[in-house]
Design an enzyme around this catalytic site. Structure first.
Site, PDB file in Angstrom:
ATOM      1  NE  ARG A 102       4.273   1.459  -1.377  1.00 20.91           N
ATOM      2  CZ  ARG A 102       5.345   1.172  -0.612  1.00 20.91           C
ATOM      3  NH1 ARG A 102       6.492   1.742  -0.896  1.00 20.91           N
ATOM      4  NH2 ARG A 102       5.284   0.339   0.380  1.00 20.91           N
TER       5      ARG A 102
ATOM      6  CG  ASN B  50       1.771  -1.023   3.690  1.00 23.09           C
ATOM      7  OD1 ASN B  50       1.247  -2.026   3.212  1.00 23.09           O
ATOM      8  ND2 ASN B  50       2.954  -0.573   3.302  1.00 23.09           N
ATOM      9  N   GLY B  51       0.120  -3.439   5.556  1.00 26.28           N
ATOM     10  CA  GLY B  51       0.589  -4.663   6.213  1.00 26.28           C
ATOM     11  C   GLY B  51      -0.586  -5.572   6.539  1.00 26.28           C
TER      12      GLY B  51
ATOM     13  CD  GLU C 215      15.214 -10.476 -14.752  1.00 25.36           C
ATOM     14  OE1 GLU C 215      14.760 -11.241 -13.890  1.00 25.36           O
ATOM     15  OE2 GLU C 215      14.787  -9.318 -14.918  1.00 25.36           O
TER      16      GLU C 215
ATOM     17  CD  GLU D  54       8.371  -8.915 -13.989  1.00 27.39           C
ATOM     18  OE1 GLU D  54       7.763  -8.699 -12.936  1.00 27.39           O
ATOM     19  OE2 GLU D  54       9.598  -8.840 -14.063  1.00 27.39           O
TER      20      GLU D  54
ATOM     21  CG  HIS E  99      18.861 -33.984 -19.170  1.00 23.27           C
ATOM     22  ND1 HIS E  99      19.366 -35.260 -19.079  1.00 23.27           N
ATOM     23  CD2 HIS E  99      19.943 -33.174 -19.364  1.00 23.27           C
ATOM     24  CE1 HIS E  99      20.680 -35.238 -19.181  1.00 23.27           C
ATOM     25  NE2 HIS E  99      21.067 -33.989 -19.350  1.00 23.27           N
TER      26      HIS E  99
ATOM     27  CD1 TRP F 242      -1.866  -4.439  -5.167  1.00 26.71           C
ATOM     28  CD2 TRP F 242      -1.307  -5.976  -3.641  1.00 26.71           C
ATOM     29  NE1 TRP F 242      -1.538  -5.596  -5.842  1.00 26.71           N
ATOM     30  CE2 TRP F 242      -1.190  -6.544  -4.938  1.00 26.71           C
ATOM     31  CE3 TRP F 242      -1.005  -6.743  -2.540  1.00 26.71           C
ATOM     32  CZ2 TRP F 242      -0.778  -7.861  -5.142  1.00 26.71           C
ATOM     33  CZ3 TRP F 242      -0.586  -8.053  -2.746  1.00 26.71           C
ATOM     34  CH2 TRP F 242      -0.492  -8.598  -4.027  1.00 26.71           C
TER      35      TRP F 242
ATOM     36  CB  CYS G 266      -0.869  -0.011   1.251  1.00 28.33           C
ATOM     37  SG  CYS G 266      -1.867  -1.508   1.347  1.00 28.33           S
TER      38      CYS G 266
ATOM     39  CE  LYS H 128      12.478  -7.322 -15.717  1.00 33.15           C
ATOM     40  NZ  LYS H 128      12.346  -8.270 -14.658  1.00 33.15           N
TER      41      LYS H 128
ATOM     42  CE  LYS I 198      10.358  -1.519  -8.431  1.00 31.25           C
ATOM     43  NZ  LYS I 198      10.997  -2.242  -9.557  1.00 31.25           N
TER      44      LYS I 198
HETATM   45  C1  AGP Z   1      10.981  -8.203 -10.874  1.00 28.51           C
HETATM   46  O1  AGP Z   1      10.742  -7.726 -12.199  1.00 28.51           O
HETATM   47  C2  AGP Z   1       9.706  -8.396 -10.094  1.00 28.51           C
HETATM   48  N1  AGP Z   1       8.990  -7.188  -9.992  1.00 28.51           N
HETATM   49  C3  AGP Z   1       9.930  -9.119  -8.782  1.00 28.51           C
HETATM   50  O2  AGP Z   1      10.386 -10.410  -9.109  1.00 28.51           O
HETATM   51  C4  AGP Z   1      10.954  -8.495  -7.805  1.00 28.51           C
HETATM   52  O3  AGP Z   1      12.255  -8.628  -8.327  1.00 28.51           O
HETATM   53  C5  AGP Z   1      10.880  -9.257  -6.471  1.00 28.51           C
HETATM   54  O4  AGP Z   1       9.576  -9.107  -5.971  1.00 28.51           O
HETATM   55  C6  AGP Z   1      11.908  -8.778  -5.438  1.00 28.51           C
HETATM   56  O5  AGP Z   1      11.668  -7.426  -5.120  1.00 28.51           O
HETATM   57  P1  AGP Z   1      12.801  -6.636  -4.276  1.00 28.51           P
HETATM   58  O6  AGP Z   1      14.034  -6.625  -5.132  1.00 28.51           O
HETATM   59  O7  AGP Z   1      12.235  -5.285  -4.034  1.00 28.51           O
HETATM   60  O8  AGP Z   1      13.032  -7.412  -3.002  1.00 28.51           O
END
Ligand code: AGP
Length: 618
Positions: free
Chosen positions: A31, A105-106, A488, A495, A511, A79, A2, A492, A613
């Site tokens: 966020r 938040n939390g 990675e 997501e 395999h 959120w 949040c 990308k 985020k």
């Molecule tokens: C990465 O593109 C994602 N948004 C997600 O995997 C992110 O890397 C992960 O949640 C870790 O976040 P942080 O680096 O803020 O701990």
């Protein structure tokens, strides 16, 4: 995830408390959220508005039904965790008499028991949230104490879980009271006004002076004062720091999206992360580490804990640190590490990698490690973040604010910082001579320019991406340090473009995964440098294997590598580079590819669906 903003300051023609709150919430949109609301302290009492959906829904409601002038206020983007994203479940939540408002938040883990207690006392709940429990408890406590700070202290003593709470009360018009446990909260120090925020983006356009808040602390702000105590009421002295991000850094800088801006900021992110870490003899000097060199010399195992992209950065670093320091390096997903029974002791260095410094899975993992006497070093991008504060040592990346939910420049900065750590350990423990360390640092120093060369050739990548916008699935293969790059690249694409993608070790192909390959299957292949002929040859043969089965091969290879051309449908070139430095180049075409393909599909690359985020809940 949040977004939280608090403000105590003047009602002036130039900027009302409401405008300050709305501006702060807008900067926190990255966020991720699904409802928003504000509460103001006005001469007529608490005035509030809240709506499900994006901020413009709230702005529309405020335009239709303006709130009166105010002297303090709180704002929130939610959120959803407990309760659907509806107007009723949006924050703020008010006490029954409407004189007190709370945002949160939390997760309040014991809210069911507290809610049952309040229901038994006849309290009427309007929402499904855990937060509303705090509003009613605060109202009761305020009735006893007639002091909002004291009331907050009474209430937080009864809560378990993770929470940042902000509250305002009708009869206390000049202040906002906040409390934090296991959830972020920072103070912005202004001239005749003060701010609270879930991160500095909430107030960065109005002040760059900030105050860290530690675990289990309560803060009371007025226009002219900031008072911090622990949960028992003892005054606490916190460290003031200057945020080196100006407001413009959080704006798109001429790019269409934050994602594109941040991809293009990668040369600077790497360069800045290297800055200021050499003494005048060119030796590494990490005095910010706050870890005794004797402790570092005794380390006999490193465990990297992280999530998502940050975990892949740790995976890349594993190859380098093991090679340089001859210390075994395990890379563990933080949420797995926390629940297994890892072999950790005082000779283990746990390295937590996190852009936000607030990822709850990673935070809980370092607590688990510290409980077993391990030293914890954090590689984080966000100053004053919870993970940075709770670690024994911090090595900051200097990527600047990463606003797009999908991580790019932070990834390269994390690898850079982890490499600096590895070289520092090698230097300290005598695994590498000073001139060897200097040689690797020089290779790192050449990367910003090489990354820029890849960016300058991006048009070709974008053109290919647009032509592939309707592909249903893509495979990514790599070997050695190319393997985490493949994972990675797949992340990308998943997501950003919501396309199924899988990254795996090229050697794993035969395999099982090769069964996936059919006519036209797009397969990215990250090719090692020719300086490692045994690795290079293996990957070239992997390209042949998939091409023979009809795959469309998209190859990322060094300039001048002619061996791949016979088997590549598309070649993306990167400058010739040593093995361990190659990941910081080969990932860039994959970032651009995913970003452009998502854009071609008309998707929001800065705030992809379902994502946030910073994942501040487990
Ligand atoms: C990465 O593109 C994602 N948004 C997600 O995997 C992110 O890397 C992960 O949640 C870790 O976040 P942080 O680096 O803020 O701990």
């Amino acid at each position: 995830m949040c977004g939280i903003v608090g403000y105590a300051g003047p009602q002036s023609p130039s900027s009302t408390p409401l405008e300050v709150l709305l501006e702060g919430l807008a900067r926190l949109e990255y966020r991720g959220y699904d409802s928003a609301g504000v509460a103001l302290v006005t001469p007529g009492g608490i005035a509030s508005a809240k709506r499900a959906g994006k901020l413009e829904n709230l702005r529309t409601a405020l335009a239709d039904d303006p709130l009166p002038d105010a002297t303090a206020g709180i704002g929130h983007t939610r959120w959803a965790t407990h309760g659907r994203p509806t107007d009723e479940n949006a924050h703020p939540h008010l006490s029954e008499d409407g004189r007190l408002a709370v945002i949160h938040n939390g997760i309040i883990e014991n809210f069911h028991a507290l809610k049952d207690e309040l229901l038994a006392e006849g309290v009427t709940f309007r929402s499904e949230t855990d937060t509303e429990v705090a509003a009613h408890l605060l109202s009761r406590a305020f009735a006893e104490t007639q002091n909002l700070t004291e009331a907050m202290r009474t209430v937080v003593a009864r809560l378990t879980g993770a929470f940042t709470l902000l509250a305002v009360e009708a009869g206390t018009p000049d202040r906002v009271v906040g409390a934090r446990r296991n959830s972020p909260l920072v103070v912005g120090l202004g001239e005749g006004e003060n701010f609270l925020g879930s991160d500095v983006a909430a107030f960065i356009s109005r002040t760059n002076r900030a105050l860290e808040l530690g675990q289990d602390q309560i803060v009371t702000i007025t226009a002219h004062s900031v008072e911090v105590t622990d949960f028992q009421g003892n005054p606490v002295e916190n460290t003031e720091y200057t945020v080196d991000w100006d407001a413009s850094a959080a704006v798109k800088g001429g790019y269409a999206t934050f994602m594109e801006k941040e991809i293009h900021e990668q040369p600077k992110a790497v360069a800045d992360t290297l800055l200021g870490r050499l003494d005048d003899q060119g030796r590494l000097e990490l005095d910010e580490l706050r870890l005794d060199t004797a402790v570092l010399k005794r380390i006999n195992k490193i465990i990297v804990v992280a999530c998502g992209t940050a975990a892949y950065a740790g995976h890349v670093a594993k190859y380098a640190i093991e090679h340089w320091c001859r210390i075994p390096v395990e890379v563990e997903l933080a949420h797995e590490f926390r629940y297994r029974d890892p072999v950790v002791n005082e000779q283990t260095l746990v390295v937590a990698v996190s852009q936000s410094g607030e990822t709850m899975d990673t935070l809980q993992a370092i607590r688990h490690a510290k409980d077993q006497d391990s030293k914890v070093l954090a590689i984080v991008n966000t100053h004053g973040s919870t993970i940075a504060r709770e670690a024994d040592a911090v090595l900051y990346t200097h990527a600047g604010p990463e606003v797009a939910v999908a991580s790019t420049k932070a990834f390269l900065a994390q690898i850079t910082a982890a490499y600096v750590l590895g070289l520092y350990l090698a230097q300290l423990r005598g695994n590498k001579y000073a001139e060897e360390v200097a040689g690797y640092l020089e290779e790192l120093a050449q990367l910003p320019e090489k990354i820029q060369q890849v960016l300058d050739g991006a048009d070709h990548i974008r053109e290919v991406a647009r032509s592939m916008k309707d592909v249903p699935s893509v495979l990514f293969l790599g070997r050695h340090v190319g393997y985490p790059v493949a994972m990675e690249g797949a992340l990308k694409l998943k997501e950003l473009a919501y396309i199924h993608a899988e990254g795996f070790a090229a050697g794993e192909l035969k395999h099982g995964p090769i069964a996936l390959v059919e006519e036209g299957t797009p397969v990215f292949m990250i090719v090692p440098t020719r300086r490692r002929p045994e690795l290079h040859a293996k990957v070239v043969s992997n390209i042949q294997e998939v091409r023979a089965r009809g795959a469309r091969t998209l190859v990322i290879a060094e300039e001048g590598d002619a061996d791949v051309e016979a088997f590549a449908d598309v070649v993306f070139r990167v400058p010739e580079t040593p093995t361990l430095m190659l990941p910081l180049l080969t990932v860039v075409p994959l970032q651009i590819f995913a970003c452009e393909l998502a854009g071609a599909k008309g998707l929001d690359v800065d705030q992809p669906r379902n994502l946030a985020k910073s994942v501040t809940v487990e």
